[in-house]
Every structure is written in C-alpha cells, then in structure tokens.
Design a protein around this motif. Structure first.
Motif, PDB file in Angstrom:
ATOM      1  N   ASN A  87       0.837  -1.197   0.000  1.00 14.12           N
ATOM      2  CA  ASN A  87       0.000   0.000   0.000  1.00 14.12           C
ATOM      3  C   ASN A  87       0.875   1.251   0.000  1.00 14.12           C
ATOM      4  N   HIS A  88       1.613   1.424  -1.065  1.00 12.29           N
ATOM      5  CA  HIS A  88       2.586   2.508  -1.163  1.00 12.29           C
ATOM      6  C   HIS A  88       1.900   3.834  -1.506  1.00 12.29           C
ATOM      7  N   LEU A  89       2.568   4.943  -1.170  1.00 15.58           N
ATOM      8  CA  LEU A  89       2.060   6.277  -1.476  1.00 15.58           C
ATOM      9  C   LEU A  89       3.073   7.021  -2.329  1.00 15.58           C
ATOM     10  N   ASP A  90       2.553   7.775  -3.311  1.00 14.10           N
ATOM     11  CA  ASP A  90       3.415   8.636  -4.104  1.00 14.10           C
ATOM     12  C   ASP A  90       2.751   9.997  -4.285  1.00 14.10           C
ATOM     13  N   PRO A  91       3.448  11.006  -4.836  1.00 12.66           N
ATOM     14  CA  PRO A  91       2.871  12.349  -4.958  1.00 12.66           C
ATOM     15  C   PRO A  91       1.576  12.340  -5.774  1.00 12.66           C
ATOM     16  N   VAL A  92       0.565  13.069  -5.288  1.00  8.82           N
ATOM     17  CA  VAL A  92      -0.746  13.020  -5.923  1.00  8.82           C
ATOM     18  C   VAL A  92      -0.816  13.879  -7.189  1.00  8.82           C
ATOM     19  N   ARG A  93       0.073  14.862  -7.315  1.00  9.69           N
ATOM     20  CA  ARG A  93       0.027  15.755  -8.487  1.00  9.69           C
ATOM     21  C   ARG A  93       1.399  15.904  -9.117  1.00  9.69           C
ATOM     22  N   GLY A  94       2.131  14.807  -9.182  1.00 12.91           N
ATOM     23  CA  GLY A  94       3.440  14.861  -9.821  1.00 12.91           C
ATOM     24  C   GLY A  94       4.485  15.547  -8.969  1.00 12.91           C
ATOM     25  N   LYS A  95       5.524  16.052  -9.625  1.00 15.82           N
ATOM     26  CA  LYS A  95       6.687  16.588  -8.918  1.00 15.82           C
ATOM     27  C   LYS A  95       6.346  17.760  -8.006  1.00 15.82           C
ATOM     28  N   LYS A  96       5.384  18.584  -8.404  1.00 23.74           N
ATOM     29  CA  LYS A  96       5.090  19.773  -7.593  1.00 23.74           C
ATOM     30  C   LYS A  96       4.453  19.427  -6.253  1.00 23.74           C
ATOM     31  N   SER A  97       3.974  18.210  -6.107  1.00 23.34           N
ATOM     32  CA  SER A  97       3.324  17.838  -4.849  1.00 23.34           C
ATOM     33  C   SER A  97       4.198  16.950  -3.976  1.00 23.34           C
ATOM     34  N   ARG A  98       5.492  16.840  -4.308  1.00 21.70           N
ATOM     35  CA  ARG A  98       6.378  15.990  -3.512  1.00 21.70           C
ATOM     36  C   ARG A  98       6.758  16.663  -2.189  1.00 21.70           C
ATOM     37  N   PRO A  99       6.498  16.007  -1.054  1.00 19.18           N
ATOM     38  CA  PRO A  99       7.016  16.509   0.226  1.00 19.18           C
ATOM     39  C   PRO A  99       8.506  16.210   0.311  1.00 19.18           C
ATOM     40  N   ARG A 100       9.131  16.564   1.422  1.00 18.73           N
ATOM     41  CA  ARG A 100      10.573  16.380   1.555  1.00 18.73           C
ATOM     42  C   ARG A 100      10.911  15.595   2.828  1.00 18.73           C
ATOM     43  N   LEU A 101      12.036  14.907   2.787  1.00 22.55           N
ATOM     44  CA  LEU A 101      12.491  14.085   3.906  1.00 22.55           C
ATOM     45  C   LEU A 101      13.526  14.844   4.723  1.00 22.55           C
ATOM     46  N   PHE A 102      13.330  14.876   6.049  1.00 26.98           N
ATOM     47  CA  PHE A 102      14.260  15.544   6.960  1.00 26.98           C
ATOM     48  C   PHE A 102      14.533  14.651   8.166  1.00 26.98           C
ATOM     49  N   GLU A 103      15.389  15.137   9.058  1.00 28.71           N
ATOM     50  CA  GLU A 103      15.657  14.469  10.324  1.00 28.71           C
ATOM     51  C   GLU A 103      15.659  15.501  11.426  1.00 28.71           C
ATOM     52  N   THR A 104      15.097  15.154  12.570  1.00 30.16           N
ATOM     53  CA  THR A 104      15.118  16.072  13.709  1.00 30.16           C
ATOM     54  C   THR A 104      16.558  16.305  14.147  1.00 30.16           C
ATOM     55  N   GLN A 105      16.831  17.474  14.685  1.00 25.41           N
ATOM     56  CA  GLN A 105      18.199  17.849  15.038  1.00 25.41           C
ATOM     57  C   GLN A 105      18.447  17.911  16.537  1.00 25.41           C
ATOM     58  N   VAL A 106      17.405  17.781  17.327  1.00 20.87           N
ATOM     59  CA  VAL A 106      17.563  17.815  18.781  1.00 20.87           C
ATOM     60  C   VAL A 106      16.813  16.631  19.386  1.00 20.87           C
ATOM     61  N   GLY A 107      17.192  16.273  20.601  1.00 20.59           N
ATOM     62  CA  GLY A 107      16.518  15.176  21.285  1.00 20.59           C
ATOM     63  C   GLY A 107      16.735  13.853  20.585  1.00 20.59           C
ATOM     64  N   ASN A 108      15.712  13.005  20.636  1.00 19.95           N
ATOM     65  CA  ASN A 108      15.773  11.717  19.941  1.00 19.95           C
ATOM     66  C   ASN A 108      15.705  11.964  18.436  1.00 19.95           C
ATOM     67  N   LYS A 109      16.790  11.724  17.733  1.00 18.39           N
ATOM     68  CA  LYS A 109      16.810  12.001  16.302  1.00 18.39           C
ATOM     69  C   LYS A 109      16.022  10.938  15.544  1.00 18.39           C
ATOM     70  N   PHE A 110      15.148  11.397  14.649  1.00 14.54           N
ATOM     71  CA  PHE A 110      14.388  10.476  13.811  1.00 14.54           C
ATOM     72  C   PHE A 110      14.000  11.190  12.519  1.00 14.54           C
ATOM     73  N   ALA A 111      13.768  10.402  11.492  1.00 14.64           N
ATOM     74  CA  ALA A 111      13.414  10.950  10.182  1.00 14.64           C
ATOM     75  C   ALA A 111      11.928  11.275  10.124  1.00 14.64           C
TER      76      ALA A 111
END
Length: 289
Positions: A87-111
């Motif tokens: 049950n994978h998810l991809d951008p609903v409106r092509g490239k302009k609707s792509r969110p971005r991947l980050f990681e927290t920088q303080v405390g318990n680090k997680f993506a």
C-alpha cells in the motif's frame, strides 16, 4: 592423492572425535550434509513485534526512517508500505506535490516527511489491499507534528459523509480531529493540534461502532456511532470499494495541511487498551515525546 576424510556416527569401537564419531581413511566419496528441516513459522499473534510495533493485522506501515525513496534535494518520490500489502504512497500531483524528507536535530533524532501545507500531498497510485471498510474495527496511529490548520491529515475511502476515515486537524483552529468527512458529526476535539509539537495521534473503531480518539495516552473523545450492521450511508466509515488514500491533504485535495509525519500505522482490528497503551508508550519513548 590424499585420502578423503569423512565423519560418520559411531557404531563400532574406534578412535573417537569431537563429534562423537570415528575417523576413517577410506577412499569412499564424502557425503553431502543435508540442511536442517526448517522450523514452521508460528501463527501470527498480537504479541509479535516489528521493530517494537505489533505486526498482527497491520495493513499499512509507513516509517520515514526505513521506507522513503527520495531524489536529489530530498524530494519524496515514494513512501513504501512495510506491512507487506504494498500500500505505497506517491505524490498526488506529480513533482510539484512531492514533500521532503528531513531528520530532527535535537533530542531523539528520527526521520520525518514534511508537507508544506500548500501543494504537497501523497496518495495511492494503485488499488489498496486490506484497509478496513464499512464498520470493520480498526486502529490508526500517526506520529505527527501539525504546523497549520487546514481540514486534513491522513485518511482513506471515498468522498462523502462517513465514506472516509482518518485523523487530522480542523480548518480554523487546528484542533485535533477524527475525520469522517461529515460536517454534521461532532468529531473535532477541543485539543489543540496546530503548533502543539510532536504527538501520537490516534483513533480506534470497535465492533460496536464506537470511536475512541486520543492524543498520546490521553483520550480526547469517545464518540458513539452506528452499529456495525448499519446501512452504509448512515453508519459506515469507509466504502466497500476503497478509492483513495491521502496524506498531507483533505480527501478532495481542496485543503492542505503543513505537517511533519514520522510514522503511520493502520490495523484492521481494534487494539485493546493494554496493547494500544503499550504501543503508544513505545512510540512516545522512541520519539522522545
């Protein structure tokens, strides 16, 4: 040539070896060891864990730390489902609707996957497998940080009152919301979601049709709904034919929410209190909440 050395079970007196057999210098060909008989896989139970998460009846598992495909610039191309149901998810409106991947920088680090609240959203490219429909019991949990109001969050189903099911925030105050796409239902809580920091947002539907809406370990609402055998247009919480899944937006894609998501879990059963509380406590500890 050197004689072949083989080890056989001890049946006659002889020089013992470390395996309890005798050593022979006969030139007979060596026997090939047979692999051990596999141990049967036990039947799945509610106690089985997948990285601290119960795996029994898990039908959607999105984890930003394990299953996000990104391009240069950390734009998300695909968020893969770890449940085994694809049950994978991809951008609903092509490239302009792509969110971005980050990681927290303080405390318990997680993506986490970050949505801008303007154009970014993920949805289903294919027909979905295993997501509960009708009055089938279910449990939904999301490790999330809401950064805006916006009538949206995470949901699946089709457009129409009580034909979708999910969680998110309201469009004006940004309060935490059990979302059944039905403005006449009192499904918005009085608890602030916008700018409240990271939290475990959840909703459970039991076999009696009652919804339990929670933030972390705190119950926000207990909402009586129609009985499980009620007609679809008056009691069901998702259509028999699932049409769409949405993350980062409202079900019609008309309203977007600025939000950061680390984890989404959907079970096709109502997690009882002890199991649910244990899972939430694990998620809170893991993410430093």
């Amino acid at each position: 040539k050197e004689p072949v050395t083989t080890t056989t079970p001890a049946t006659t007196p002889g020089q013992g070896n470390s395996n309890g057999g005798v050593t022979s210098s006969a030139s007979a060909p060596a026997t090939t060891p047979q692999p051990p008989t596999p141990t049967p896989t036990p039947t799945a139970t509610a106690t089985q864990l997948l990285s601290g998460v119960p795996s029994f009846s898990l039908v959607l598992h999105l984890d930003a730390a394990q299953s996000v495909d990104v391009s240069k610039g950390k734009d998300v191309n695909l968020w893969s489902d770890l449940s085994g149901l694809d049950n994978h998810l991809d951008p609903v409106r092509g490239k302009k609707s792509r969110p971005r991947l980050f990681e927290t920088q303080v405390g318990n680090k997680f993506a986490f996957v970050s949505f801008n609240g303007k154009t970014q959203a993920l949805g289903n490219p294919l027909a979905y497998q295993g997501l509960p429909d009708g009055a089938q019991p279910r449990t939904v949990l999301m490790v999330v940080r809401y950064n805006s109001a916006g009538w949206g969050g995470f949901s699946w189903g089709s457009i129409g009152c009580r034909n979708s099911f999910g969680i998110g925030v309201t469009g004006t105050k940004g309060n935490l919301l059990f979302d059944d796409f039905c403005s006449s239902d009192q499904t918005a809580s009085g608890a602030q979601g916008k700018d409240a920091g990271w939290l475990v947002h959840s909703v459970r539907l039991d076999a009696k049709g009652t919804v339990t809406h929670a933030r972390n370990l705190d119950i926000l609402q207990v909402i009586p709904q129609a009985a499980p055998d009620a007609p679809q247009d008056t009691g069901g919480h998702a259509p028999a034919t699932l049409k769409r899944v949405r993350l980062g937006t409202e079900h019609t894609d008309a309203s977007f929410v600025a939000m950061d998501v680390a984890l989404v879990l959907v079970y096709d059963r109502f997690l009882p209190d002890a199991e649910f509380n244990g899972l939430v406590a694990h998620l809170m500890a893991k993410h430093g909440l």
